[in-house]
Motif scaffolding. Structure first.
Motif, PDB file in Angstrom:
ATOM      1  N   ALA A  91      32.206  32.617  46.818  1.00 22.25           N
ATOM      2  CA  ALA A  91      33.127  33.040  45.472  1.00 22.25           C
ATOM      3  C   ALA A  91      32.247  34.074  44.760  1.00 22.25           C
ATOM      4  O   ALA A  91      32.765  35.332  43.678  1.00 22.25           O
ATOM      5  CB  ALA A  91      33.423  32.480  44.900  1.00 22.25           C
ATOM      6  N   ASP A  92      30.760  34.219  44.608  1.00 16.37           N
ATOM      7  CA  ASP A  92      30.428  35.431  43.701  1.00 16.37           C
ATOM      8  C   ASP A  92      29.666  36.830  44.312  1.00 16.37           C
ATOM      9  O   ASP A  92      30.334  37.457  43.050  1.00 16.37           O
ATOM     10  CB  ASP A  92      28.705  35.122  43.496  1.00 16.37           C
ATOM     11  CG  ASP A  92      28.436  33.495  42.239  1.00 16.37           C
ATOM     12  OD1 ASP A  92      29.420  33.069  41.947  1.00 16.37           O
ATOM     13  OD2 ASP A  92      27.443  32.591  42.303  1.00 16.37           O
ATOM     14  N   GLY A 109      45.041  34.450  52.026  1.00 16.67           N
ATOM     15  CA  GLY A 109      45.715  33.414  53.218  1.00 16.67           C
ATOM     16  C   GLY A 109      45.260  31.995  53.032  1.00 16.67           C
ATOM     17  O   GLY A 109      44.280  31.755  52.006  1.00 16.67           O
ATOM     18  N   ASN A 110      45.440  31.210  54.166  1.00 11.89           N
ATOM     19  CA  ASN A 110      45.127  29.450  53.850  1.00 11.89           C
ATOM     20  C   ASN A 110      43.829  28.919  53.283  1.00 11.89           C
ATOM     21  O   ASN A 110      43.358  29.048  52.853  1.00 11.89           O
ATOM     22  CB  ASN A 110      45.980  28.975  54.655  1.00 11.89           C
ATOM     23  CG  ASN A 110      47.837  28.730  54.282  1.00 11.89           C
ATOM     24  OD1 ASN A 110      48.322  28.288  53.350  1.00 11.89           O
ATOM     25  ND2 ASN A 110      48.095  28.241  55.507  1.00 11.89           N
ATOM     26  N   ASP A 111      43.169  29.849  54.857  1.00  6.83           N
ATOM     27  CA  ASP A 111      42.080  29.772  54.906  1.00  6.83           C
ATOM     28  C   ASP A 111      41.024  29.976  53.365  1.00  6.83           C
ATOM     29  O   ASP A 111      40.066  29.688  53.561  1.00  6.83           O
ATOM     30  CB  ASP A 111      41.239  30.820  56.160  1.00  6.83           C
ATOM     31  CG  ASP A 111      42.266  30.757  57.273  1.00  6.83           C
ATOM     32  OD1 ASP A 111      41.326  30.361  57.737  1.00  6.83           O
ATOM     33  OD2 ASP A 111      43.216  31.589  57.663  1.00  6.83           O
ATOM     34  N   PHE A 112      41.664  30.649  52.499  1.00  8.83           N
ATOM     35  CA  PHE A 112      40.456  31.268  51.398  1.00  8.83           C
ATOM     36  C   PHE A 112      41.122  30.401  50.008  1.00  8.83           C
ATOM     37  O   PHE A 112      40.691  31.204  48.785  1.00  8.83           O
ATOM     38  CB  PHE A 112      40.181  32.641  51.410  1.00  8.83           C
ATOM     39  CG  PHE A 112      40.728  33.577  52.673  1.00  8.83           C
ATOM     40  CD1 PHE A 112      38.915  33.172  52.876  1.00  8.83           C
ATOM     41  CD2 PHE A 112      41.027  33.862  53.173  1.00  8.83           C
ATOM     42  CE1 PHE A 112      38.800  33.751  53.960  1.00  8.83           C
ATOM     43  CE2 PHE A 112      40.884  34.313  54.600  1.00  8.83           C
ATOM     44  CZ  PHE A 112      39.691  34.583  55.145  1.00  8.83           C
ATOM     45  N   GLU A 118      37.474  29.233  43.334  1.00  9.16           N
ATOM     46  CA  GLU A 118      35.975  28.610  42.499  1.00  9.16           C
ATOM     47  C   GLU A 118      36.456  30.364  41.809  1.00  9.16           C
ATOM     48  O   GLU A 118      35.545  30.350  40.527  1.00  9.16           O
ATOM     49  CB  GLU A 118      35.051  29.431  43.897  1.00  9.16           C
ATOM     50  CG  GLU A 118      35.209  27.959  44.631  1.00  9.16           C
ATOM     51  CD  GLU A 118      33.788  27.855  45.984  1.00  9.16           C
ATOM     52  OE1 GLU A 118      32.652  28.998  45.278  1.00  9.16           O
ATOM     53  OE2 GLU A 118      33.738  27.377  47.123  1.00  9.16           O
ATOM     54  N   ILE A 119      36.889  32.034  42.377  1.00  9.95           N
ATOM     55  CA  ILE A 119      36.737  32.885  41.463  1.00  9.95           C
ATOM     56  C   ILE A 119      37.403  32.612  40.434  1.00  9.95           C
ATOM     57  O   ILE A 119      37.435  32.842  39.453  1.00  9.95           O
ATOM     58  CB  ILE A 119      37.724  33.674  42.932  1.00  9.95           C
ATOM     59  CG1 ILE A 119      36.660  33.894  44.143  1.00  9.95           C
ATOM     60  CG2 ILE A 119      37.828  35.201  41.392  1.00  9.95           C
ATOM     61  CD1 ILE A 119      37.195  34.795  44.397  1.00  9.95           C
ATOM     62  N   ARG A 120      38.555  31.845  40.660  1.00  8.23           N
ATOM     63  CA  ARG A 120      39.358  31.201  39.081  1.00  8.23           C
ATOM     64  C   ARG A 120      39.077  30.266  38.099  1.00  8.23           C
ATOM     65  O   ARG A 120      38.968  30.700  36.903  1.00  8.23           O
ATOM     66  CB  ARG A 120      40.662  30.784  39.797  1.00  8.23           C
ATOM     67  CG  ARG A 120      41.821  31.753  40.203  1.00  8.23           C
ATOM     68  CD  ARG A 120      42.913  31.157  40.918  1.00  8.23           C
ATOM     69  NE  ARG A 120      43.778  30.316  39.187  1.00  8.23           N
ATOM     70  CZ  ARG A 120      44.630  30.696  38.884  1.00  8.23           C
ATOM     71  NH1 ARG A 120      44.547  32.015  38.461  1.00  8.23           N
ATOM     72  NH2 ARG A 120      45.156  29.925  37.413  1.00  8.23           N
TER      73      ARG A 120
END
Length: 513
Positions: A91-92, A109-112, A118-120
């Motif tokens: 995320a960082d 996508g779903n994988d992320f 975490e980014i939000r």
């Protein structure tokens, strides 16, 4: 007609609507050029419906898929700017790239979902993202974002109005950051077209070819072959992710003719049983990039009738740099080859003066496929592109026939007692030690010499190695001052997604011990 890369797909669909264009193995999706183009149009109109316009940056955080390339061509058609994101970053790291590029729309996508959450969680000021677009199943769509499929369903399949041409930016691809923070190489509609042209003109391509995109599409070694395939009107085949056994099955079932890989991928493919009973008779060649082809890998490939070629490329060159082809692969072992058809290279000294054959210097490249700039780094852009040439930072030699040999990275060079030592030269020799799987050489501080070489070695599974064996192997194969003073054994080396050793991380790991 002004160049917009999206027009490549539109025109190919017009000329060959029923020809197979894209095969997504994971989703069992097969698209003709007409279907591929219609999907890209729907995607373009869907993006426009949420406010994406010319110049806006659109991040893509997806596994390899048909949707990935539909997004790329959609972004091109409406003049937006694609930001392919490395799927292996945390995320960082992703937040840094998203913020640095000014990405306003993120398609993931779903994988992320977890990493996006975490980014939000970092807060509204961490990024400039306005549109969060989830390319997943409707029931799993995050409540805060748009659903990609719903947007496309509502959109029309007619051609969107073109915006973005010639020297306008098309994508910003961030370097792997082996020596520092990643930098965004800005490629334009023109540089991308010329990269596709020089690849198609240099490689031995045929209208019936079927190209396996083996690397992740956030990498120039995957994205540009996929664009070149549209330019050539051939079929692109990809899987969700690398699987050595699956690759052999796909090569057989899809009658793959060519591919671009890194040596690590081919090495792993040669370890699985499928290599022994898969029919790869249609497979004419594999271009290997990212690192020199080890002699052992070349021999193993030749032994089973697999033809490999060496490619030297850069993100900053939109891919193409040099290629070693045909009979020269065996005749010029260790060479990166000659420049692509529409590309020029020189080896120069610190004053940018060309050096004589066999003399080490910096490799510089010129061509219409060279990046426009580094994003938001005007001084570094000017320095790297001075004199109209891309200064690669690679130390190289050129022989009398014009074949280029990459010696090392300028930043990796070790200066010991006033002597320049190129780690790649030492690594090549230590790689020949029986039982060595991987090796990296870095400089270590020395009170007498300033720096001395240190070898970091990963033994092959089941092999027992000691420092004395490695050092004795080096005797007589290199000058004494080049022989490592220390050999340290490791379980693994930190690698980029394309198999390059991250020496910056290695140095950091060792300094923390």
């Amino acid at each position: 007609m002004r160049n917009n890369v999206g027009n490549l797909l539109s025109k190919r669909a017009f000329l060959h609507p029923d020809k197979e264009a894209f095969i997504d193995v994971h989703q069992n999706k097969r698209l003709t050029y007409s279907q591929f183009n219609e999907n890209a149009n729907r995607t373009a109109n869907a993006l426009a419906s949420i406010g994406v316009k010319k110049g806006d940056r659109v991040g893509i955080l997806l596994m390899n898929s048909a949707e990935y390339m539909e997004l790329f061509f959609a972004i091109a058609k409406i003049g937006a700017v694609c930001v392919p994101l490395n799927i292996r970053l945390v995320a960082d790291e992703l937040t840094y790239i998203i913020k640095d590029s000014g990405t306003q729309t993120l398609v993931y996508g779903n994988d992320f979902q977890k990493v996006v959450a975490e980014i939000r969680a970092k807060g509204a000021t961490a990024t400039d993202v306005v549109n969060w677009v989830h390319a997943g199943n409707g029931s799993e769509t995050d409540t805060f974002g748009h659903n990609f499929e719903e947007l496309k369903t509502k959109a029309v399949e007619t051609e969107p109005e073109r915006s973005g041409f010639e020297d306008d930016p098309l994508f910003i691809m961030y370097t792997s950051g082996t020596t520092g923070l990643p930098k965004g190489a800005v490629q334009t509609h023109n540089t991308v077209l010329w990269a596709a042209l020089t690849m198609a003109a240099t490689w031995e391509m045929r209208q019936s070819d079927r190209f396996l995109v083996a690397l992740p599409l956030f990498h120039v070694g995957a994205l540009m072959p996929a664009v070149m395939s549209v330019y050539c009107g051939i079929a692109t085949v990809t899987t969700k992710a690398f699987d050595p056994s699956l690759y052999w099955k796909v090569i057989e079932s899809e009658r793959i003719t060519n591919s671009l890989m890194v040596p690590t991928i081919l090495h792993l493919m040669l370890q699985v049983p499928e290599k022994g009973f898969s029919d790869f008779s249609a497979f004419r060649w594999i271009a290997l990039a990212g690192a020199p082809i080890p002699v052992s890998l070349l021999d193993s490939s030749t032994a089973i009738g697999l033809h490999v070629e060496q490619l030297f490329g850069l993100t900053e060159a939109c891919g193409p740099g040099c290629q070693l082809m045909g009979a020269d692969v065996a005749r010029k072992v260790g060479s990166a080859g000659k420049p692509f058809l529409f590309t020029e290279v020189k080896v120069v000294d610190l004053d940018d003066k060309e050096v004589p054959p066999g003399t080490p210097g910096e490799l510089i490249i010129q061509g219409k496929n060279i990046m426009r700039e580094y994003w938001n780094l005007p001084e570094e852009s000017t320095h790297t592109l001075r004199g109209g040439w891309l200064h690669t930072g690679d130390v190289a030699t050129m022989d009398e026939e014009g074949f280029v040999y990459i010696v090392d990275r300028l930043k990796d060079m070790i200066i010991s007692g006033g002597e320049n030592i190129y780690p790649a030269e030492i690594e090549k020799i230590i790689a020949g030690v029986p039982g060595v799987s991987q090796v990296a050489v870095i400089g270590q501080p020395d009170p007498k010499w300033g720096e001395t070489p240190m070898a970091l070695v990963v033994p092959q599974a089941g092999c027992s190695l000691d420092e004395q064996q490695v050092l004795e192997f080096c005797q007589g194969k290199m000058a004494r001052y080049k022989i490592p003073k220390t050999v340290k054994f490791m379980e693994a080396l930190p690698l980029t997604p394309t198999g390059k050793v991250q020496k910056r991380i290695l140095r950091q790991q060792l300094s923390d011990e």
